[in-house]
Design a protein around this motif. Structure first.
Motif, PDB file in Angstrom:
ATOM      1  N   ASN A   1      51.634   8.916  33.674  1.00  0.00           N
ATOM      2  CA  ASN A   1      51.173   8.516  32.344  1.00  0.00           C
ATOM      3  C   ASN A   1      51.487   7.061  32.032  1.00  0.00           C
ATOM      4  N   MET A   2      52.115   6.345  32.962  1.00  0.00           N
ATOM      5  CA  MET A   2      52.305   4.914  32.750  1.00  0.00           C
ATOM      6  C   MET A   2      50.941   4.228  32.783  1.00  0.00           C
ATOM      7  N   ASN A   3      50.660   3.395  31.772  1.00  0.00           N
ATOM      8  CA  ASN A   3      49.412   2.637  31.828  1.00  0.00           C
ATOM      9  C   ASN A   3      49.553   1.532  32.874  1.00  0.00           C
ATOM     10  N   ASN A   4      48.473   0.819  33.136  1.00  0.00           N
ATOM     11  CA  ASN A   4      48.480  -0.175  34.218  1.00  0.00           C
ATOM     12  C   ASN A   4      49.558  -1.234  34.028  1.00  0.00           C
ATOM     13  N   ALA A   5      49.674  -1.723  32.797  1.00  0.00           N
ATOM     14  CA  ALA A   5      50.669  -2.769  32.518  1.00  0.00           C
ATOM     15  C   ALA A   5      52.077  -2.235  32.728  1.00  0.00           C
ATOM     16  N   ALA A   6      52.308  -0.981  32.276  1.00  0.00           N
ATOM     17  CA  ALA A   6      53.629  -0.381  32.432  1.00  0.00           C
ATOM     18  C   ALA A   6      53.949  -0.156  33.914  1.00  0.00           C
ATOM     19  N   ALA A   7      52.966   0.317  34.682  1.00  0.00           N
ATOM     20  CA  ALA A   7      53.180   0.573  36.110  1.00  0.00           C
ATOM     21  C   ALA A   7      53.493  -0.722  36.853  1.00  0.00           C
ATOM     22  N   ASN A   8      52.790  -1.789  36.508  1.00  0.00           N
ATOM     23  CA  ASN A   8      53.044  -3.080  37.155  1.00  0.00           C
ATOM     24  C   ASN A   8      54.436  -3.599  36.822  1.00  0.00           C
ATOM     25  N   ALA A   9      54.851  -3.413  35.576  1.00  0.00           N
ATOM     26  CA  ALA A   9      56.191  -3.849  35.177  1.00  0.00           C
ATOM     27  C   ALA A   9      57.260  -2.993  35.837  1.00  0.00           C
ATOM     28  N   PHE A  10      56.973  -1.687  35.956  1.00  0.00           N
ATOM     29  CA  PHE A  10      57.947  -0.769  36.545  1.00  0.00           C
ATOM     30  C   PHE A  10      58.203  -1.089  38.016  1.00  0.00           C
ATOM     31  N   LEU A  11      57.210  -1.619  38.687  1.00  0.00           N
ATOM     32  CA  LEU A  11      57.356  -1.952  40.101  1.00  0.00           C
ATOM     33  C   LEU A  11      58.567  -2.853  40.333  1.00  0.00           C
ATOM     34  N   LYS A  12      58.883  -3.666  39.331  1.00  0.00           N
ATOM     35  CA  LYS A  12      60.037  -4.572  39.443  1.00  0.00           C
ATOM     36  C   LYS A  12      61.330  -3.777  39.601  1.00  0.00           C
ATOM     37  N   CYS A  13      61.412  -2.608  38.930  1.00  0.00           N
ATOM     38  CA  CYS A  13      62.613  -1.767  39.039  1.00  0.00           C
ATOM     39  C   CYS A  13      62.817  -1.293  40.472  1.00  0.00           C
ATOM     40  N   LEU A  14      61.711  -1.053  41.182  1.00  0.00           N
ATOM     41  CA  LEU A  14      61.803  -0.569  42.555  1.00  0.00           C
ATOM     42  C   LEU A  14      62.014  -1.713  43.548  1.00  0.00           C
ATOM     43  N   GLU A  15      61.457  -2.865  43.236  1.00  0.00           N
ATOM     44  CA  GLU A  15      61.594  -4.016  44.128  1.00  0.00           C
ATOM     45  C   GLU A  15      62.972  -4.659  44.021  1.00  0.00           C
ATOM     46  N   GLU A  16      63.581  -4.535  42.847  1.00  0.00           N
ATOM     47  CA  GLU A  16      64.907  -5.136  42.621  1.00  0.00           C
ATOM     48  C   GLU A  16      65.857  -4.053  42.097  1.00  0.00           C
ATOM     49  N   PRO A  17      66.206  -3.062  42.933  1.00  0.00           N
ATOM     50  CA  PRO A  17      67.042  -1.953  42.470  1.00  0.00           C
ATOM     51  C   PRO A  17      68.439  -2.408  42.064  1.00  0.00           C
ATOM     52  N   THR A  18      68.973  -1.732  41.062  1.00  0.00           N
ATOM     53  CA  THR A  18      70.322  -2.032  40.605  1.00  0.00           C
ATOM     54  C   THR A  18      71.304  -1.037  41.219  1.00  0.00           C
ATOM     55  N   GLU A  19      72.565  -1.399  41.244  1.00  0.00           N
ATOM     56  CA  GLU A  19      73.570  -0.592  41.942  1.00  0.00           C
ATOM     57  C   GLU A  19      73.774   0.777  41.295  1.00  0.00           C
ATOM     58  N   ARG A  20      74.017   1.770  42.144  1.00  0.00           N
ATOM     59  CA  ARG A  20      74.336   3.137  41.722  1.00  0.00           C
ATOM     60  C   ARG A  20      73.320   3.690  40.720  1.00  0.00           C
ATOM     61  N   THR A  21      72.058   3.370  40.953  1.00  0.00           N
ATOM     62  CA  THR A  21      71.001   3.828  40.047  1.00  0.00           C
ATOM     63  C   THR A  21      69.940   4.601  40.832  1.00  0.00           C
ATOM     64  N   LEU A  22      69.645   5.804  40.361  1.00  0.00           N
ATOM     65  CA  LEU A  22      68.577   6.627  40.939  1.00  0.00           C
ATOM     66  C   LEU A  22      67.476   6.779  39.893  1.00  0.00           C
ATOM     67  N   ILE A  23      66.252   6.488  40.289  1.00  0.00           N
ATOM     68  CA  ILE A  23      65.090   6.690  39.415  1.00  0.00           C
ATOM     69  C   ILE A  23      64.304   7.876  39.951  1.00  0.00           C
ATOM     70  N   ILE A  24      64.117   8.894  39.110  1.00  0.00           N
ATOM     71  CA  ILE A  24      63.354  10.076  39.498  1.00  0.00           C
ATOM     72  C   ILE A  24      62.018  10.073  38.758  1.00  0.00           C
ATOM     73  N   LEU A  25      60.944  10.037  39.524  1.00  0.00           N
ATOM     74  CA  LEU A  25      59.599  10.105  38.964  1.00  0.00           C
ATOM     75  C   LEU A  25      59.088  11.535  39.115  1.00  0.00           C
ATOM     76  N   ILE A  26      58.504  12.071  38.063  1.00  0.00           N
ATOM     77  CA  ILE A  26      57.941  13.423  38.105  1.00  0.00           C
ATOM     78  C   ILE A  26      56.453  13.327  37.819  1.00  0.00           C
ATOM     79  N   SER A  27      55.637  13.987  38.642  1.00  0.00           N
ATOM     80  CA  SER A  27      54.196  13.870  38.462  1.00  0.00           C
ATOM     81  C   SER A  27      53.457  15.103  38.944  1.00  0.00           C
ATOM     82  N   GLU A  28      52.503  15.561  38.141  1.00  0.00           N
ATOM     83  CA  GLU A  28      51.550  16.591  38.574  1.00  0.00           C
ATOM     84  C   GLU A  28      50.362  15.955  39.276  1.00  0.00           C
TER      85      GLU A  28
END
Length: 331
Positions: free
Chosen positions: A123-150
């Motif tokens: 449900n992330m719109n295009n702008a949100a998905a593009n911004a979120f990519l930064k979280c995956l490209e520059e991960p922070t310490e001891r952080t797990l991101i769980i994505l849930i999708s149907e």
């Protein structure tokens, strides 16, 4: 706080997740996929609880009693972050993702991991998905991101490729019926019918039992048959139906048409989506042309896609039911 055990059909998946903890190899991002009603959110939360718990049990399940578990239960744990649409059916916005990025620039406040659950991630719109990519490209310490999708196909490939993947499969029907029987006094036949209606999704079947969805489906089917027999007006039925949830209704109609096509080839009742309706469907299939059924099936598929737009639901049902009415015009 009582922490539930993994659901029966999730046990192998839980052992896989617990393996990450036991081996101290927590992924930076995890994508959990599967149809609605399989327990994706519950499994993700159990994994989050296990990571944040100070004294987990021997099988990795959170204790439910430590300070972290108490904070999670009170929804005040600073290292447990949920991202979801601000309103049901709406998109996850770039503003929400920017807020998440700001939070992730800080270190986790406790010594354990920080966990972010994004649901539904598609449900992330295009702008949100593009911004979120930064979280995956520059991960922070001891952080797990769980994505849930149907609908993982709606996620950008750049996001999917950066995630470990965990797919929930639909369990066999007998497993679901046995599980439902533990909490329900309904007959086995009723349980089986609800499981069939939910396409084998256990939690969805449980919701159907609690909300008496099978009764609503039967009422709608009777109205649908009455239109075919010229006993009810499609316009009047459409006026009644637009007050109900559109997505299940269109799915039910689609399943009835699929069963009509199967019945034309004399399929066994147990091979139908709606085995409890087999006699009526068989009778109806004998006086309908397959060509018209396939055309109506195409219209139903197109209508399912249109539900994501601002279409007038009553007009949508009028179109479908009028065509169904015409399809049953006697020769």
């Amino acid at each position: 706080m009582t922490v539930p055990q993994p659901l029966p059909w999730q046990q192998p998946l839980w052992e896989h997740l617990y393996g990450y903890i036991a081996q101290k190899r927590i992924p930076q991002a995890l994508l959990i996929t599967g149809h609605k009603g399989l327990g994706k959110q519950r499994l993700a939360e159990q994994f989050a609880l296990a990571l944040l718990c100070a004294v987990p049990q021997h099988n990795g399940i959170a204790c439910g009693l430590c300070s972290s578990c108490v904070l999670i239960n009170a929804e005040t744990h600073p290292d447990f972050i949920r991202v979801q649409p601000e309103e049901p059916g709406k998109a996850i916005t770039i503003g929400q993702i920017r807020g998440l990025i700001t939070q992730l620039t800080l270190k986790p406040q406790f010594e354990a991991h920080r966990v972010v659950i994004i649901n539904p991630a598609d449900n992330m719109n295009n702008a949100a998905a593009n911004a979120f990519l930064k979280c995956l490209e520059e991960p922070t310490e001891r952080t797990l991101i769980i994505l849930i999708s149907e609908k993982p196909g709606k996620l950008p490939s750049t996001i999917i490729s950066r995630c470990q993947k965990l797919a929930l499969a639909t369990p066999d029907k007998e497993t679901v019926v046995d599980w439902l029987a533990e909490t329900s006094s309904c007959s086995t036949e009723t349980l089986r019918n609800n499981v069939a209606l939910a396409q084998g999704a256990p939690l969805l079947a449980l919701d159907y039992l609690n909300d008496e969805v099978l009764m609503v489906r039967n009422e709608c089917f009777n109205a649908w048959i009455a239109i075919a027999k010229r006993l009810k007006s499609p316009v009047i039925v459409a006026e009644d139906w637009h007050k109900l949830s559109a997505s299940p209704l269109i799915f039910w109609m689609t399943s009835w048409v699929i069963d009509l096509i199967k019945s034309s080839y004399h399929a066994q009742a147990q091979n139908l989506y709606n085995p409890d309706l087999s006699s009526q469907l068989q009778e109806l299939s004998e006086r309908l042309e397959l060509k018209g059924l396939y055309k109506f099936y195409d219209l139903l598929l197109a209508s399912r896609q249109r539900l994501d737009t601002q279409i007038n639901r009553q007009l949508l049902f009028e179109e479908l039911l009028i065509q169904w009415h015409e399809l049953n015009r006697r020769k």
